[in-house]
Design an enzyme around this catalytic site. Structure first.
Site, PDB file in Angstrom:
ATOM      1  N   GLY A  48       0.863  -1.180   0.000  1.00 55.70           N
ATOM      2  CA  GLY A  48       0.000   0.000   0.000  1.00 55.70           C
ATOM      3  C   GLY A  48       0.891   1.218   0.000  1.00 55.70           C
ATOM      4  O   GLY A  48       1.753   1.343  -0.859  1.00 55.70           O
ATOM      5  N   GLU A  49       0.738   2.065   0.970  1.00 56.65           N
ATOM      6  CA  GLU A  49       1.566   3.260   1.102  1.00 56.65           C
ATOM      7  C   GLU A  49       2.126   3.336   2.512  1.00 56.65           C
ATOM      8  O   GLU A  49       1.364   3.474   3.473  1.00 56.65           O
ATOM      9  CB  GLU A  49       0.725   4.513   0.843  1.00 56.65           C
ATOM     10  N   SER A  50       3.437   3.267   2.608  1.00 60.98           N
ATOM     11  CA  SER A  50       4.041   3.271   3.945  1.00 60.98           C
ATOM     12  C   SER A  50       3.820   4.595   4.678  1.00 60.98           C
ATOM     13  O   SER A  50       3.798   4.627   5.910  1.00 60.98           O
ATOM     14  CB  SER A  50       5.533   2.940   3.852  1.00 60.98           C
ATOM     15  N   CYS A  79       5.967  -5.570   0.234  1.00 58.95           N
ATOM     16  CA  CYS A  79       6.195  -4.239  -0.330  1.00 58.95           C
ATOM     17  C   CYS A  79       6.111  -3.152   0.754  1.00 58.95           C
ATOM     18  O   CYS A  79       6.991  -3.088   1.603  1.00 58.95           O
ATOM     19  CB  CYS A  79       5.252  -4.002  -1.499  1.00 58.95           C
ATOM     20  N   ARG A 111      12.933   3.125  -0.239  1.00 59.13           N
ATOM     21  CA  ARG A 111      11.583   3.184  -0.824  1.00 59.13           C
ATOM     22  C   ARG A 111      11.662   3.488  -2.322  1.00 59.13           C
ATOM     23  O   ARG A 111      12.519   4.241  -2.766  1.00 59.13           O
ATOM     24  CB  ARG A 111      10.735   4.263  -0.146  1.00 59.13           C
ATOM     25  N   ILE A 142       5.878  -3.540  -7.634  1.00 54.62           N
ATOM     26  CA  ILE A 142       5.134  -2.306  -7.913  1.00 54.62           C
ATOM     27  C   ILE A 142       5.663  -1.198  -7.008  1.00 54.62           C
ATOM     28  O   ILE A 142       5.468  -1.242  -5.794  1.00 54.62           O
ATOM     29  CB  ILE A 142       3.620  -2.503  -7.674  1.00 54.62           C
ATOM     30  N   HIS A 178       4.940  -8.669  -4.545  1.00 55.51           N
ATOM     31  CA  HIS A 178       3.542  -8.941  -4.168  1.00 55.51           C
ATOM     32  C   HIS A 178       3.122 -10.378  -4.515  1.00 55.51           C
ATOM     33  O   HIS A 178       2.544 -10.597  -5.590  1.00 55.51           O
ATOM     34  CB  HIS A 178       2.611  -7.981  -4.925  1.00 55.51           C
ATOM     35  N   GLU A 180       0.670 -11.928  -3.488  1.00 54.72           N
ATOM     36  CA  GLU A 180      -0.806 -12.003  -3.502  1.00 54.72           C
ATOM     37  C   GLU A 180      -1.382 -11.638  -4.863  1.00 54.72           C
ATOM     38  O   GLU A 180      -2.575 -11.802  -5.094  1.00 54.72           O
ATOM     39  CB  GLU A 180      -1.392 -11.104  -2.395  1.00 54.72           C
TER      40      GLU A 180
HETATM   41  N1  GLN Z   1       6.177   2.682  -2.745  1.00 53.21           N
HETATM   42  C1  GLN Z   1       5.227   2.338  -1.734  1.00 53.21           C
HETATM   43  C2  GLN Z   1       5.661   2.874  -0.377  1.00 53.21           C
HETATM   44  O1  GLN Z   1       6.651   3.475  -0.288  1.00 53.21           O
HETATM   45  C3  GLN Z   1       5.029   0.841  -1.662  1.00 53.21           C
HETATM   46  C4  GLN Z   1       4.340   0.333  -2.889  1.00 53.21           C
HETATM   47  C5  GLN Z   1       3.622  -0.961  -2.713  1.00 53.21           C
HETATM   48  O2  GLN Z   1       3.326  -1.398  -1.592  1.00 53.21           O
HETATM   49  N2  GLN Z   1       3.286  -1.567  -3.829  1.00 53.21           N
HETATM   50  O3  GLN Z   1       4.992   2.688   0.584  1.00 53.21           O
END
Ligand code: GLN
Length: 195
Positions: A48-50, A79, A111, A142, A178, A180
């Site tokens: 997701g997004e950290s 990820c 990241r 991704i 990923h 999943e």
């Molecule tokens: N680039 C995202 C982050 O820094 C991670 C991307 C992902 O989970 N597919 O959180």
């Protein structure tokens, strides 16, 4: 297995993990608050997004409870989930974006280390937690983080072009890609075997 597998459902692609476990006949439970960790046998921190994960995790007070949980339960991060599990961000300037990892997995990550969304790719990686032997897995990257350093407490369990893309430290497993998002269930099965 008595308790379901927990999915951190604060943000990210946890639904894909739910589907994966369902296809293996395994029940999952969404974790959004500390008390819910008592109800699960293991936990997946999804991609997701950290930045968002950091903010939400701290807002609901999950940081310390997650660290405690990781001491004696399996945790898998994919990820952004790996970024959250890592001990340090390679590029300190990302702190400006408000990403603060939990520090449970002895590795340092960068990241978006392979570039932007447009640079996302799928590639075969050699992984050695499946069936006790080295196997190939089609890994989907991704905006993936790069693992730039692996501490002495963690082992590299998958590599791509000679670089680590998955690390394991006892019951903790972190993947830059990923699993999943493919039809292949072997990594989820290997994680279940850790319970
Ligand atoms: N680039 C995202 C982050 O820094 C991670 C991307 C992902 O989970 N597919 O959180």
């Amino acid at each position: 297995m008595t308790k379901p597998v927990g999915l951190l459902t604060l943000q990210g692609d946890y639904e894909k993990h739910r589907q994966k476990f369902a296809s293996l006949g395994v029940e999952t439970f969404g974790v959004r608050r500390p008390s819910e960790l008592d109800l699960v046998s293991a936990l997946v921190i999804p991609g997701g997004e950290s930045t968002t994960l950091t903010r939400l995790m701290d807002r609901v007070g999950l940081r310390e409870p997650l660290l405690d949980f990781s001491v004696n339960h399996p945790v898998m991060g994919t990820c952004a989930g790996l970024i959250m599990m890592s001990s340090i961000l390679a590029d300190e300037k990302f702190k400006d974006f408000g990403v603060s990892p939990l520090g449970m997995l002895d590795c340092s990550v960068l990241r978006n280390g392979y570039g932007r969304q447009i640079d996302s790719f799928t590639a075969p990686v050699a992984i050695d937690i499946l069936d006790g032997s080295k196997a190939e897995f089609a890994a989907v990257f991704i905006r993936a983080p790069r693992i730039v350093e692996v501490g002495s407490n963690a082992d590299v369990v998958a590599a791509y072009k000679g670089e680590p893309v998955a690390v394991r430290q006892g019951n903790l497993l972190g993947l830059t890609f990923h699993p999943e998002l493919t039809d292949d269930c072997r990594i989820h099965q290997a994680f279940l075997n850790m319970i």
